[in-house]
Motif scaffolding. Structure first.
Motif, PDB file in Angstrom:
ATOM      1  N   ASN A 208       0.822  -1.221   0.000  1.00 50.27           N
ATOM      2  CA  ASN A 208       0.000   0.000   0.000  1.00 50.27           C
ATOM      3  C   ASN A 208       0.855   1.269   0.000  1.00 50.27           C
ATOM      4  OD1 ASN A 208       0.629   0.669   2.754  1.00 50.27           O
ATOM      5  ND2 ASN A 208      -1.223  -0.328   3.504  1.00 50.27           N
ATOM      6  N   GLY A 209       2.124   1.175   0.348  1.00 53.52           N
ATOM      7  CA  GLY A 209       3.032   2.316   0.272  1.00 53.52           C
ATOM      8  C   GLY A 209       2.740   3.437   1.248  1.00 53.52           C
ATOM      9  N   GLU A 210       1.779   3.257   2.135  1.00 53.29           N
ATOM     10  CA  GLU A 210       1.392   4.319   3.047  1.00 53.29           C
ATOM     11  C   GLU A 210       2.435   4.531   4.136  1.00 53.29           C
ATOM     12  OE1 GLU A 210      -3.418   3.787   2.476  1.00 53.29           O
ATOM     13  OE2 GLU A 210      -2.484   3.039   4.306  1.00 53.29           O
ATOM     14  N   GLN A 211       2.468   5.773   4.627  1.00 50.82           N
ATOM     15  CA  GLN A 211       3.354   6.154   5.722  1.00 50.82           C
ATOM     16  C   GLN A 211       2.508   6.829   6.787  1.00 50.82           C
ATOM     17  OE1 GLN A 211       6.901   8.323   4.380  1.00 50.82           O
ATOM     18  NE2 GLN A 211       6.396   7.704   2.305  1.00 50.82           N
ATOM     19  N   LEU A 212       2.948   6.738   8.030  1.00 48.28           N
ATOM     20  CA  LEU A 212       2.239   7.389   9.126  1.00 48.28           C
ATOM     21  C   LEU A 212       3.172   8.379   9.802  1.00 48.28           C
ATOM     22  CD1 LEU A 212      -0.421   7.462  10.741  1.00 48.28           C
ATOM     23  CD2 LEU A 212       0.547   5.697  12.229  1.00 48.28           C
ATOM     24  N   TRP A 213       2.713   9.656   9.879  1.00 43.45           N
ATOM     25  CA  TRP A 213       3.439  10.685  10.610  1.00 43.45           C
ATOM     26  C   TRP A 213       2.876  10.708  12.023  1.00 43.45           C
ATOM     27  CZ3 TRP A 213       7.253  13.446  12.043  1.00 43.45           C
ATOM     28  CH2 TRP A 213       7.094  14.602  12.808  1.00 43.45           C
ATOM     29  N   ILE A 214       3.766  10.511  13.003  1.00 40.96           N
ATOM     30  CA  ILE A 214       3.408  10.498  14.415  1.00 40.96           C
ATOM     31  C   ILE A 214       4.208  11.611  15.086  1.00 40.96           C
ATOM     32  CG2 ILE A 214       3.331   9.125  16.523  1.00 40.96           C
ATOM     33  CD1 ILE A 214       3.513   6.632  14.586  1.00 40.96           C
ATOM     34  N   PRO A 215       3.555  12.716  15.437  1.00 38.68           N
ATOM     35  CA  PRO A 215       4.295  13.812  16.059  1.00 38.68           C
ATOM     36  C   PRO A 215       4.651  13.507  17.505  1.00 38.68           C
ATOM     37  CG  PRO A 215       1.966  14.359  15.931  1.00 38.68           C
ATOM     38  CD  PRO A 215       2.138  13.020  15.253  1.00 38.68           C
ATOM     39  N   THR A 216       5.464  14.368  18.115  1.00 36.41           N
ATOM     40  CA  THR A 216       5.760  14.209  19.539  1.00 36.41           C
ATOM     41  C   THR A 216       4.449  14.270  20.317  1.00 36.41           C
ATOM     42  OG1 THR A 216       6.116  16.573  19.830  1.00 36.41           O
ATOM     43  CG2 THR A 216       8.049  15.231  19.326  1.00 36.41           C
ATOM     44  N   GLY A 217       4.446  13.591  21.459  1.00 35.64           N
ATOM     45  CA  GLY A 217       3.244  13.559  22.279  1.00 35.64           C
ATOM     46  C   GLY A 217       2.426  12.295  22.090  1.00 35.64           C
ATOM     47  N   PHE A 218       2.935  11.383  21.271  1.00 36.65           N
ATOM     48  CA  PHE A 218       2.269  10.104  21.035  1.00 36.65           C
ATOM     49  C   PHE A 218       3.230   8.969  21.371  1.00 36.65           C
ATOM     50  CE2 PHE A 218      -0.227  12.934  18.498  1.00 36.65           C
ATOM     51  CZ  PHE A 218      -1.490  12.379  18.440  1.00 36.65           C
ATOM     52  N   ALA A 219       2.685   7.892  21.930  1.00 39.94           N
ATOM     53  CA  ALA A 219       3.439   6.649  22.058  1.00 39.94           C
ATOM     54  C   ALA A 219       3.217   5.866  20.774  1.00 39.94           C
ATOM     55  CB  ALA A 219       2.964   5.860  23.267  1.00 39.94           C
ATOM     56  N   HIS A 220       4.228   5.134  20.331  1.00 38.78           N
ATOM     57  CA  HIS A 220       4.164   4.431  19.049  1.00 38.78           C
ATOM     58  C   HIS A 220       4.548   2.968  19.215  1.00 38.78           C
ATOM     59  CE1 HIS A 220       6.325   2.982  15.357  1.00 38.78           C
ATOM     60  NE2 HIS A 220       5.123   3.233  14.883  1.00 38.78           N
ATOM     61  N   GLY A 221       3.870   2.119  18.459  1.00 36.88           N
ATOM     62  CA  GLY A 221       4.214   0.710  18.421  1.00 36.88           C
ATOM     63  C   GLY A 221       3.628   0.051  17.188  1.00 36.88           C
ATOM     64  N   PHE A 222       3.985  -1.204  16.992  1.00 38.00           N
ATOM     65  CA  PHE A 222       3.413  -1.945  15.862  1.00 38.00           C
ATOM     66  C   PHE A 222       3.431  -3.428  16.151  1.00 38.00           C
ATOM     67  CE2 PHE A 222       7.931  -1.476  14.755  1.00 38.00           C
ATOM     68  CZ  PHE A 222       8.288  -2.779  14.417  1.00 38.00           C
ATOM     69  N   ALA A 223       2.573  -4.131  15.410  1.00 36.46           N
ATOM     70  CA  ALA A 223       2.516  -5.594  15.460  1.00 36.46           C
ATOM     71  C   ALA A 223       2.786  -6.124  14.063  1.00 36.46           C
ATOM     72  CB  ALA A 223       1.140  -6.065  15.926  1.00 36.46           C
ATOM     73  N   THR A 224       3.541  -7.211  13.984  1.00 37.40           N
ATOM     74  CA  THR A 224       3.823  -7.816  12.685  1.00 37.40           C
ATOM     75  C   THR A 224       2.691  -8.762  12.308  1.00 37.40           C
ATOM     76  OG1 THR A 224       5.117  -9.573  13.728  1.00 37.40           O
ATOM     77  CG2 THR A 224       6.320  -7.636  12.955  1.00 37.40           C
ATOM     78  N   LEU A 225       2.254  -8.661  11.055  1.00 40.28           N
ATOM     79  CA  LEU A 225       1.146  -9.471  10.555  1.00 40.28           C
ATOM     80  C   LEU A 225       1.612 -10.633   9.695  1.00 40.28           C
ATOM     81  CD1 LEU A 225      -1.250  -6.525   9.616  1.00 40.28           C
ATOM     82  CD2 LEU A 225      -1.148  -7.834  11.758  1.00 40.28           C
ATOM     83  N   VAL A 226       2.845 -10.558   9.225  1.00 41.51           N
ATOM     84  CA  VAL A 226       3.466 -11.615   8.414  1.00 41.51           C
ATOM     85  C   VAL A 226       4.929 -11.714   8.836  1.00 41.51           C
ATOM     86  CG1 VAL A 226       1.902 -11.267   6.427  1.00 41.51           C
ATOM     87  CG2 VAL A 226       4.075 -10.018   6.539  1.00 41.51           C
ATOM     88  N   PRO A 227       5.623 -12.775   8.447  1.00 45.84           N
ATOM     89  CA  PRO A 227       7.060 -12.867   8.788  1.00 45.84           C
ATOM     90  C   PRO A 227       7.900 -11.835   8.036  1.00 45.84           C
ATOM     91  CG  PRO A 227       6.176 -15.019   8.148  1.00 45.84           C
ATOM     92  CD  PRO A 227       5.128 -13.996   7.817  1.00 45.84           C
ATOM     93  N   ASP A 228       9.060 -11.575   8.580  1.00 50.48           N
ATOM     94  CA  ASP A 228      10.097 -10.765   7.937  1.00 50.48           C
ATOM     95  C   ASP A 228       9.629  -9.360   7.555  1.00 50.48           C
ATOM     96  OD1 ASP A 228      11.960 -12.841   8.196  1.00 50.48           O
ATOM     97  OD2 ASP A 228      11.206 -13.790   6.368  1.00 50.48           O
ATOM     98  N   CYS A 229       9.170  -8.631   8.549  1.00 46.49           N
ATOM     99  CA  CYS A 229       8.749  -7.239   8.341  1.00 46.49           C
ATOM    100  C   CYS A 229       9.941  -6.311   8.542  1.00 46.49           C
ATOM    101  CB  CYS A 229       7.646  -6.875   9.328  1.00 46.49           C
ATOM    102  SG  CYS A 229       6.110  -7.765   9.051  1.00 46.49           S
TER     103      CYS A 229
END
Length: 185
Positions: free
Chosen positions: A107-128
């Motif tokens: 999908n090529g999308e990017q997410l801008w997360i400014p200061t004041g936010f906690a950030h994390g992610f979960a992997t949905l497939v192997p080798d991310c």
């Protein structure tokens, strides 16, 4: 590039244009002047990359305190992740609320997360492989976190929560109710 405002003030989704043919595609994924004019007038000082080898790895929720607070521009170079930002700005109308979206090479999308936010992610497939530009360098003294599965926040992780893979650090982060004030809105 396409830009999309999101439900939490300050978060922005960016979708770079891809020009493609039978060989593949070409895309300008970042342009400093465009970003400053359309998203945030910031300077990126470091670019990080991580590999998460298996499905169900959760990294986060992380942030850094001033003077090393980081804005992050996140994209997924390989694989698919569920990327999450949690508003931890005291006084914000969306304090304690979260936003999540899937980021992938497809999908090529990017997410801008400014200061004041906690950030994390979960992997949905192997080798991310995840790449993110940051507005301040890493500082171990300023490094902080928020518990990834705090019921008060209620993130709907799209992976089985009983089998997630976490770092030792992420297993013991404070819940939102126990988080010392970190940012003001």
């Amino acid at each position: 590039m396409k830009i999309g405002a999101l439900p939490l003030a300050g978060l922005t989704k960016i979708t770079p244009t891809r020009l493609g043919d039978h060989r593949g595609y070409f895309s300008e994924v970042f342009k400093d002047g465009w970003f400053r004019e359309n998203v945030a007038d910031v300077t990126f000082v470091q670019e990080n990359e991580s590999l998460s080898a298996t499905v169900g790895i959760i990294r986060g929720l992380h942030f850094q305190l001033d003077p090393f607070a980081q804005g992050k521009l996140v994209r997924c170079l390989a694989g698919r992740i569920f990327d999450v930002a949690v508003d931890i700005r005291l006084g914000s109308p969306s304090y304690g609320q979260w936003y999540g979206c899937e980021l992938s090479n497809e999908n090529g999308e990017q997410l801008w997360i400014p200061t004041g936010f906690a950030h994390g992610f979960a992997t949905l497939v192997p080798d991310c492989v995840i790449s993110y530009k940051v507005t301040a360098p890493y500082s171990a003294v300023s490094d902080r976190g928020l518990f990834w599965n705090d019921p008060e926040i209620g993130i709907e992780w799209p992976v089985p929560v009983d089998s997630v893979v976490l770092s030792d650090k992420d297993k013991v982060q404070p819940k939102l109710a126990d988080l010392p004030p970190s940012f003001k809105y």
